[in-house]
Motif scaffolding. Structure first.
Motif, PDB file in Angstrom:
ATOM      1  N   LEU A   1      43.750  47.275  37.296  1.00 58.29           N
ATOM      2  CA  LEU A   1      43.434  46.401  38.399  1.00 58.29           C
ATOM      3  C   LEU A   1      43.250  44.939  37.989  1.00 58.29           C
ATOM      4  CD1 LEU A   1      42.591  45.630  41.233  1.00 58.29           C
ATOM      5  CD2 LEU A   1      40.085  46.578  40.574  1.00 58.29           C
ATOM      6  N   CYS A   2      42.602  44.796  36.664  1.00 55.04           N
ATOM      7  CA  CYS A   2      42.270  43.544  36.112  1.00 55.04           C
ATOM      8  C   CYS A   2      43.513  42.838  35.828  1.00 55.04           C
ATOM      9  CB  CYS A   2      41.326  43.740  35.147  1.00 55.04           C
ATOM     10  SG  CYS A   2      40.993  42.398  34.052  1.00 55.04           S
ATOM     11  N   ARG A   3      44.540  43.595  35.295  1.00 52.29           N
ATOM     12  CA  ARG A   3      45.781  43.025  34.622  1.00 52.29           C
ATOM     13  C   ARG A   3      46.627  42.496  35.684  1.00 52.29           C
ATOM     14  NH1 ARG A   3      45.340  47.316  30.781  1.00 52.29           N
ATOM     15  NH2 ARG A   3      47.070  48.423  31.889  1.00 52.29           N
ATOM     16  N   ARG A   4      46.330  43.317  36.943  1.00 55.86           N
ATOM     17  CA  ARG A   4      47.347  43.175  37.966  1.00 55.86           C
ATOM     18  C   ARG A   4      47.000  41.906  38.630  1.00 55.86           C
ATOM     19  NH1 ARG A   4      46.699  44.023  43.010  1.00 55.86           N
ATOM     20  NH2 ARG A   4      45.253  45.753  42.884  1.00 55.86           N
ATOM     21  N   ARG A   5      45.517  41.612  39.121  1.00 54.68           N
ATOM     22  CA  ARG A   5      44.945  40.537  39.570  1.00 54.68           C
ATOM     23  C   ARG A   5      45.311  39.360  38.760  1.00 54.68           C
ATOM     24  NH1 ARG A   5      41.041  40.840  43.461  1.00 54.68           N
ATOM     25  NH2 ARG A   5      41.285  38.479  43.288  1.00 54.68           N
ATOM     26  N   ALA A   6      45.259  39.477  37.364  1.00 54.09           N
ATOM     27  CA  ALA A   6      45.321  38.515  36.629  1.00 54.09           C
ATOM     28  C   ALA A   6      46.808  37.607  36.855  1.00 54.09           C
ATOM     29  CB  ALA A   6      45.230  38.623  35.443  1.00 54.09           C
ATOM     30  N   LYS A   7      47.683  38.613  36.738  1.00 51.47           N
ATOM     31  CA  LYS A   7      49.122  38.279  36.856  1.00 51.47           C
ATOM     32  C   LYS A   7      49.692  37.785  38.286  1.00 51.47           C
ATOM     33  CE  LYS A   7      50.806  42.057  35.136  1.00 51.47           C
ATOM     34  NZ  LYS A   7      51.539  43.337  34.611  1.00 51.47           N
TER      35      LYS A   7
ATOM     36  N   PHE B   1      39.706  34.262  27.625  1.00 47.93           N
ATOM     37  CA  PHE B   1      38.402  34.773  27.864  1.00 47.93           C
ATOM     38  C   PHE B   1      38.577  36.176  28.412  1.00 47.93           C
ATOM     39  CE2 PHE B   1      40.615  33.592  31.998  1.00 47.93           C
ATOM     40  CZ  PHE B   1      40.228  34.582  33.000  1.00 47.93           C
ATOM     41  N   ARG B   2      37.758  37.106  28.033  1.00 45.03           N
ATOM     42  CA  ARG B   2      37.843  38.669  28.305  1.00 45.03           C
ATOM     43  C   ARG B   2      37.031  38.922  29.493  1.00 45.03           C
ATOM     44  NH1 ARG B   2      35.835  40.531  23.484  1.00 45.03           N
ATOM     45  NH2 ARG B   2      34.400  38.737  23.611  1.00 45.03           N
ATOM     46  N   ILE B   3      37.393  40.163  30.024  1.00 42.36           N
ATOM     47  CA  ILE B   3      36.971  40.941  31.078  1.00 42.36           C
ATOM     48  C   ILE B   3      36.495  42.482  30.399  1.00 42.36           C
ATOM     49  CG2 ILE B   3      36.899  42.040  33.204  1.00 42.36           C
ATOM     50  CD1 ILE B   3      37.120  39.100  33.220  1.00 42.36           C
ATOM     51  N   GLY B   4      35.293  42.595  30.530  1.00 40.44           N
ATOM     52  CA  GLY B   4      34.909  43.938  29.841  1.00 40.44           C
ATOM     53  C   GLY B   4      34.817  45.099  30.956  1.00 40.44           C
ATOM     54  N   HIS B   5      35.645  45.739  30.961  1.00 49.49           N
ATOM     55  CA  HIS B   5      35.563  47.035  31.820  1.00 49.49           C
ATOM     56  C   HIS B   5      35.478  48.286  31.205  1.00 49.49           C
ATOM     57  CE1 HIS B   5      39.965  46.592  30.984  1.00 49.49           C
ATOM     58  NE2 HIS B   5      40.106  45.461  31.322  1.00 49.49           N
ATOM     59  N   MET B   6      34.474  48.338  30.473  1.00 46.47           N
ATOM     60  CA  MET B   6      34.033  49.454  29.808  1.00 46.47           C
ATOM     61  C   MET B   6      32.777  50.117  30.057  1.00 46.47           C
ATOM     62  SD  MET B   6      32.934  47.596  26.150  1.00 46.47           S
ATOM     63  CE  MET B   6      34.749  46.980  25.831  1.00 46.47           C
ATOM     64  N   GLY B   7      32.675  51.611  29.998  1.00 46.11           N
ATOM     65  CA  GLY B   7      31.534  52.332  30.301  1.00 46.11           C
ATOM     66  C   GLY B   7      31.165  52.135  31.673  1.00 46.11           C
ATOM     67  N   SER B   8      29.782  51.581  31.768  1.00 41.39           N
ATOM     68  CA  SER B   8      29.255  51.429  33.183  1.00 41.39           C
ATOM     69  C   SER B   8      29.939  50.368  34.004  1.00 41.39           C
ATOM     70  CB  SER B   8      27.812  50.900  32.948  1.00 41.39           C
ATOM     71  OG  SER B   8      27.626  49.862  32.506  1.00 41.39           O
TER      72      SER B   8
ATOM     73  N   ASN C   1      34.651  49.948  36.499  1.00 41.44           N
ATOM     74  CA  ASN C   1      34.521  50.226  37.849  1.00 41.44           C
ATOM     75  C   ASN C   1      35.249  49.332  38.869  1.00 41.44           C
ATOM     76  OD1 ASN C   1      32.927  49.487  40.315  1.00 41.44           O
ATOM     77  ND2 ASN C   1      31.853  51.383  40.057  1.00 41.44           N
ATOM     78  N   ALA C   2      35.987  50.029  39.728  1.00 43.12           N
ATOM     79  CA  ALA C   2      37.223  49.282  40.117  1.00 43.12           C
ATOM     80  C   ALA C   2      36.663  48.151  41.161  1.00 43.12           C
ATOM     81  CB  ALA C   2      38.094  50.268  40.909  1.00 43.12           C
ATOM     82  N   GLU C   3      35.647  48.584  41.798  1.00 43.43           N
ATOM     83  CA  GLU C   3      35.106  47.741  42.846  1.00 43.43           C
ATOM     84  C   GLU C   3      34.409  46.427  41.895  1.00 43.43           C
ATOM     85  OE1 GLU C   3      33.675  45.402  46.061  1.00 43.43           O
ATOM     86  OE2 GLU C   3      35.039  47.309  46.111  1.00 43.43           O
ATOM     87  N   LEU C   4      33.642  46.873  40.737  1.00 45.22           N
ATOM     88  CA  LEU C   4      33.016  45.728  40.257  1.00 45.22           C
ATOM     89  C   LEU C   4      34.052  44.796  39.684  1.00 45.22           C
ATOM     90  CD1 LEU C   4      30.568  44.559  38.695  1.00 45.22           C
ATOM     91  CD2 LEU C   4      30.947  46.104  36.852  1.00 45.22           C
ATOM     92  N   VAL C   5      35.252  45.286  39.210  1.00 43.38           N
ATOM     93  CA  VAL C   5      36.283  44.599  38.407  1.00 43.38           C
ATOM     94  C   VAL C   5      37.017  43.597  39.864  1.00 43.38           C
ATOM     95  CG1 VAL C   5      38.564  44.631  37.532  1.00 43.38           C
ATOM     96  CG2 VAL C   5      36.768  46.144  36.615  1.00 43.38           C
ATOM     97  N   LYS C   6      37.176  44.206  40.743  1.00 43.28           N
ATOM     98  CA  LYS C   6      37.697  43.184  42.040  1.00 43.28           C
ATOM     99  C   LYS C   6      36.776  42.092  42.242  1.00 43.28           C
ATOM    100  CE  LYS C   6      38.551  43.642  46.881  1.00 43.28           C
ATOM    101  NZ  LYS C   6      37.951  42.537  47.180  1.00 43.28           N
ATOM    102  N   ARG C   7      35.594  42.598  42.380  1.00 42.81           N
ATOM    103  CA  ARG C   7      34.642  41.313  42.703  1.00 42.81           C
ATOM    104  C   ARG C   7      34.634  40.169  41.586  1.00 42.81           C
ATOM    105  NH1 ARG C   7      29.074  44.035  42.331  1.00 42.81           N
ATOM    106  NH2 ARG C   7      28.272  41.975  42.698  1.00 42.81           N
ATOM    107  N   GLY C   8      34.784  40.708  40.221  1.00 43.12           N
ATOM    108  CA  GLY C   8      34.829  39.985  39.180  1.00 43.12           C
ATOM    109  C   GLY C   8      36.262  39.083  39.358  1.00 43.12           C
ATOM    110  N   MET C   9      37.271  39.603  39.801  1.00 39.69           N
ATOM    111  CA  MET C   9      38.541  39.016  39.655  1.00 39.69           C
ATOM    112  C   MET C   9      38.491  38.307  40.946  1.00 39.69           C
ATOM    113  SD  MET C   9      39.812  39.612  36.652  1.00 39.69           S
ATOM    114  CE  MET C   9      41.523  38.955  36.850  1.00 39.69           C
ATOM    115  N   ASP C  10      37.939  38.464  42.155  1.00 36.09           N
ATOM    116  CA  ASP C  10      37.842  37.581  43.124  1.00 36.09           C
ATOM    117  C   ASP C  10      37.199  36.087  42.739  1.00 36.09           C
ATOM    118  OD1 ASP C  10      38.995  39.258  44.830  1.00 36.09           O
ATOM    119  OD2 ASP C  10      37.079  40.225  45.722  1.00 36.09           O
TER     120      ASP C  10
END
Length: 362
Positions: free
Chosen positions: A272-278, A333-340, A343-352
């Motif tokens: 999700l993170c990579r798709r949104r970035a592209k 810059f780096r997005i840390g989608h690891m461990g807790s 979370n797809a919803e958290l990553v979506k909010r971040g990429m928004d």
């Protein structure tokens, strides 16, 4: 210190309350309580399952770097031939540590955003004849997950002791210590374990123990004193009971979720993170998306922005991400989608937020 609404720093990650509560119990002394040694034994068994190994596991206090330095000083000495396989800051750092210990070091460096091939590895091993070979599974500063399985046969054929940093990959990606022939494997707590940066684990093969016995390093961070700690119940220092309890909770949660399910959760958050970035027109650092880590994504800073400007704008919106170091400082810059944070919803909010911020200069 500030707590952010959207925590996506690539470690230390957000610590769930359940694990933080492990620090509220008023435990006794780890030196004399059988209950502590039962907990330590359980953690060792759980880590063996997670890391797919029959090797010993030494669990010590301190952030992951203390495990790395302790292992290096326990095994590597003057005149040893040390080959560092590197495509990033931490990979290269192995060699710098070995040089500081007096070893003869050579580097096998991959091009930016890539990893070495099995053939390149075999050729370099044949030329150099190393006693040690080091590699990093997940290069956190560059968001790369290196295919260690591809070079493992060449390392095994060489007879060299294989030292691997899987601090930022274990539990977020498959780690196979025995299958890959890893003699020393390094794990930290503040990445996919999602606990505080105060405990670490080192997997140790029998031949690594023999090497440690020969070197007989006697520092506070020495590996050798942990070899028979469950039998002797004589630890080199008072252990962190609270952190061991938090680790126990985290490991059990991971196994209850199912390792494959956990890997899938990380992959989905990363995709999700990579798709949104592209979709935003941003470029990934990884040349081949197959090398993109499921735990962290490195994105090139877009034209017209500096890292400092971007970071400040993200923070205004409640988003915390990471910059990088070394030659990548100010470039990604780096997005840390690891461990807790996997979370797809958290990553979506971040990429928004990322999309909102970068649109200001489009």
């Amino acid at each position: 210190m500030q707590t952010y609404k959207i925590p996506l720093v690539p470690g230390p990650v957000s610590v769930p309350q359940k694990y933080r509560e492990a620090y509220l119990t008023d435990y006794g002394s780890s030196d004399v309580e059988d209950e502590f040694f039962a907990l330590l034994s359980d953690n060792i068994s759980l880590l063996r399952r997670v890391l797919k190994t029959k090797n010993d596991v030494a669990i010590g206090s301190g952030e992951a770097m203390s495990a790395l330095w302790g292992a290096m000083k326990s095994l590597v000495g003057p005149g040893d031939k040390f080959l560092t396989i590197s495509n990033g800051l931490f990979g290269h750092g192995f060699g710098e540590m070995a040089e500081a210990l007096g070893a003869r070091v050579e580097y096998l460096e991959a091009p930016d955003g890539e990893f070495v091939t099995a053939e390149q590895t075999r050729r370099k091993i044949s030329e150099f004849g190393p006693d040690f070979i080091s590699a990093v599974h997940c290069e956190t500063p560059s968001g790369l997950l290196n295919p260690l399985a591809e070079i493992a046969p060449a390392v095994a054929e060489s007879g060299a002791i294989f030292i691997v940093d899987f601090v930022a990959s274990a539990l977020g990606a498959d780690v196979r210590v025995d299958e890959w022939g890893i003699d020393i494997g390094l794990l930290g707590s503040q990445k996919c374990l999602s606990i505080l940066p105060d405990i670490h684990a080192t997997t140790v093969s029998e031949r690594a123990w023999k090497r440690a016995a020969r070197v007989n390093y006697a520092g506070y961070d020495a590996l050798l004193p942990w070899k028979n700690v469950l039998k002797t119940k004589a630890m080199p220092y008072t252990h962190n009971w609270h952190a061991n309890k938090a680790m126990n909770l985290s490991l059990k949660d991971s196994l209850e979720e199912g390792l494959e399910n956990g890997f899938r959760r990380h992959e989905e958050a990363a995709a999700l993170c990579r798709r949104r970035a592209k979709e935003m027109g941003l470029s990934l650092y990884a040349k081949d998306e197959k090398l993109s880590s499921p735990t962290v994504t490195a994105i090139m800073i877009p034209d017209g922005w500096t890292w400092e400007e971007l970071d400040a704008e993200f923070r205004k919106e409640g988003l915390a991400v990471g910059g990088s170091w070394g030659k990548l400082a100010g470039k990604v810059f780096r997005i840390g989608h690891m461990g807790s944070q996997a979370n797809a919803e958290l990553v979506k909010r971040g990429m928004d937020v990322v999309e909102k911020v970068i649109s200001k200069k489009l």
